[in-house]
Design an enzyme around this catalytic site. Structure first.
Site, short mmCIF file in Angstrom:
data_model
loop_
_atom_site.label_atom_id
_atom_site.label_comp_id
_atom_site.label_asym_id
_atom_site.label_seq_id
_atom_site.Cartn_x
_atom_site.Cartn_y
_atom_site.Cartn_z
N TYR A 42 -68.47 -56.44 -37.64
CA TYR A 42 -67.56 -55.70 -36.26
C TYR A 42 -66.08 -56.44 -35.89
CZ TYR A 42 -65.40 -54.38 -31.98
OH TYR A 42 -65.20 -53.05 -31.12
N SER A 72 -69.18 -40.77 -24.25
CA SER A 72 -69.91 -40.55 -23.36
C SER A 72 -70.13 -41.63 -22.02
CB SER A 72 -71.27 -40.49 -23.82
OG SER A 72 -71.45 -41.08 -25.27
N SER A 73 -69.15 -42.77 -22.55
CA SER A 73 -69.30 -43.74 -21.46
C SER A 73 -68.47 -45.02 -22.03
CB SER A 73 -70.84 -44.59 -22.21
OG SER A 73 -70.54 -45.30 -23.23
N GLY A 74 -68.01 -46.12 -21.38
CA GLY A 74 -66.91 -46.69 -21.28
C GLY A 74 -66.22 -46.35 -21.15
N GLY A 110 -64.46 -43.99 -23.74
CA GLY A 110 -64.11 -43.03 -23.66
C GLY A 110 -64.24 -42.34 -22.57
N THR A 158 -63.64 -39.30 -28.60
CA THR A 158 -64.52 -39.92 -29.80
C THR A 158 -65.34 -41.10 -28.50
OG1 THR A 158 -63.55 -41.13 -31.03
CG2 THR A 158 -64.00 -38.31 -31.67
N GLY A 159 -66.49 -40.94 -28.51
CA GLY A 159 -66.65 -42.15 -28.22
C GLY A 159 -66.97 -41.92 -26.49
#
Length: 331
Positions: free
Chosen positions: A159, A20-22, A24, A17-18
């Site tokens: 966070y 699309s960038s970074g 992940g 998951t996640g």
């Protein structure tokens, strides 16, 4: 009781998951290069396809699933996508996350709740979906926490609280799976500051654009840790020796850690005036004016506490003495 056995990456199907960038995206690219078949998920279908396209161009196997980790039913959709495409799942990585910059007194409770929908409940939903499937088949569950899973910091209080909750949930789930004899490895990854779009996707309540306290590490280092946990069981993996140091200080010298509040506050505030750009708290979005980090570290002294506990203990003890002496001189 089935024996735990984690496959080599080339034989795995990995859900991220996640993606699309970074972190992940870096993990998906590294896994595909190693021969794994990858399923990446995120809210932004267009950004997912960009990552998937780069993987396919390099000869990797990847499929995408547009979904929101804060929606419980979307995790079944993600699992079914993996099963329909590749027939199974071997490793599930809960990586999606978002943050908010601002003092807790200024951040609306509604925004803090929304952060928990992604950062905590997204991990819960993903973990329960993955472990229900993996109980009979075996595999790895990997949750991406943070150095603030062990030690809260100012200006990112919600966070920090969510990552503390992720740690508590992950630890409890691990014990329950062990009691049941489930052949599932459960790992919590604790990165330090990482060079991603993290600050650019953050909701910001400061009068300046946010930044991250140094040192800042490359996302590829977190990807390496995640893929290590996919192949061999680990309880916790720290990325960046400073992550382990902060954890040790938080546990062994909490009062001294509190005295770092000023330094942490200053180093999360850039000198760029805050913009009114969109952010990624409720919908996909990227802030355009947030400055990019400099001097990103491509290598790390980080070592897993279980493999080099003595060395890390001496490192942490030494740093505590140095910081204590510096604070004493300052007073």
């Amino acid at each position: 009781m089935q024996k735990l056995h984690l496959k080599p990456l080339a034989q795995q199907v990995i859900v991220i998951t996640g993606g699309s960038s970074g972190i992940g995206a870096a993990t998906a690219r590294a896994a595909a290069r190693a021969g794994a078949r990858v399923v990446i998920a995120a809210r932004d279908a267009g950004e997912l396809e960009k990552v998937a396209g780069s993987i396919r161009e390099s000869g990797g196997a990847v499929t995408t699933c547009a979904m929101d980790v804060g929606h419980e039913e979307d995790h079944q959709k993600l699992l079914q996508t993996a099963l329909d495409t590749y027939g199974r799942v071997d490793t599930w990585v809960n990586n999606a996350g978002v943050t908010i910059f601002g003092s807790l007194s200024t951040v609306p409770v509604a925004d803090q709740r929304q952060l928990f929908e992604t950062d905590y409940w997204g991990v819960v939903y993903g973990s329960l979906t993955a472990t229900a499937y993996l109980r009979e088949r075996g595999g790895a569950l990997i949750n991406v926490g943070s150095e603030v899973s062990d030690r809260a910091i100012p200006l990112q209080g919600a966070y920090s609280a969510a990552k503390h909750a992720v740690k508590g949930f992950t630890d409890a789930l691990r014990m329950e799976l062990m009691q049941d004899g489930a052949p599932i490895s459960v790992t919590l990854i604790k990165p330090a500051s990482i060079d991603t779009d993290y600050t650019r996707r953050a909701r910001n309540y400061m009068e300046v654009e946010p930044t991250l306290p140094p040192p800042i590490y490359a996302a590829d280092l977190v990807a390496d840790a995640i893929l290590q946990a996919a192949q061999s069981p680990h309880r916790d993996l720290y990325v960046g020796s400073v992550s382990k140091l902060i954890s040790t200080m938080g546990q062994r010298a909490p009062g001294l850690s509190d005295k770092m509040a000023g330094w942490l506050t200053r180093n999360q505030r850039s000198d760029v005036p805050a913009s009114e750009d969109i952010d990624g708290l409720y919908d996909p979005g990227v802030r355009q004016r947030t400055p990019s980090p400099k001097n990103v570290r491509r290598h790390s002294l980080y070592k897993h506490v279980n493999t080099n506990a003595k060395g890390l203990l001496w490192l942490g003890t030494g740093m505590l003495f140095v910081m204590g002496a510096a604070l004493t001189r300052r007073r």
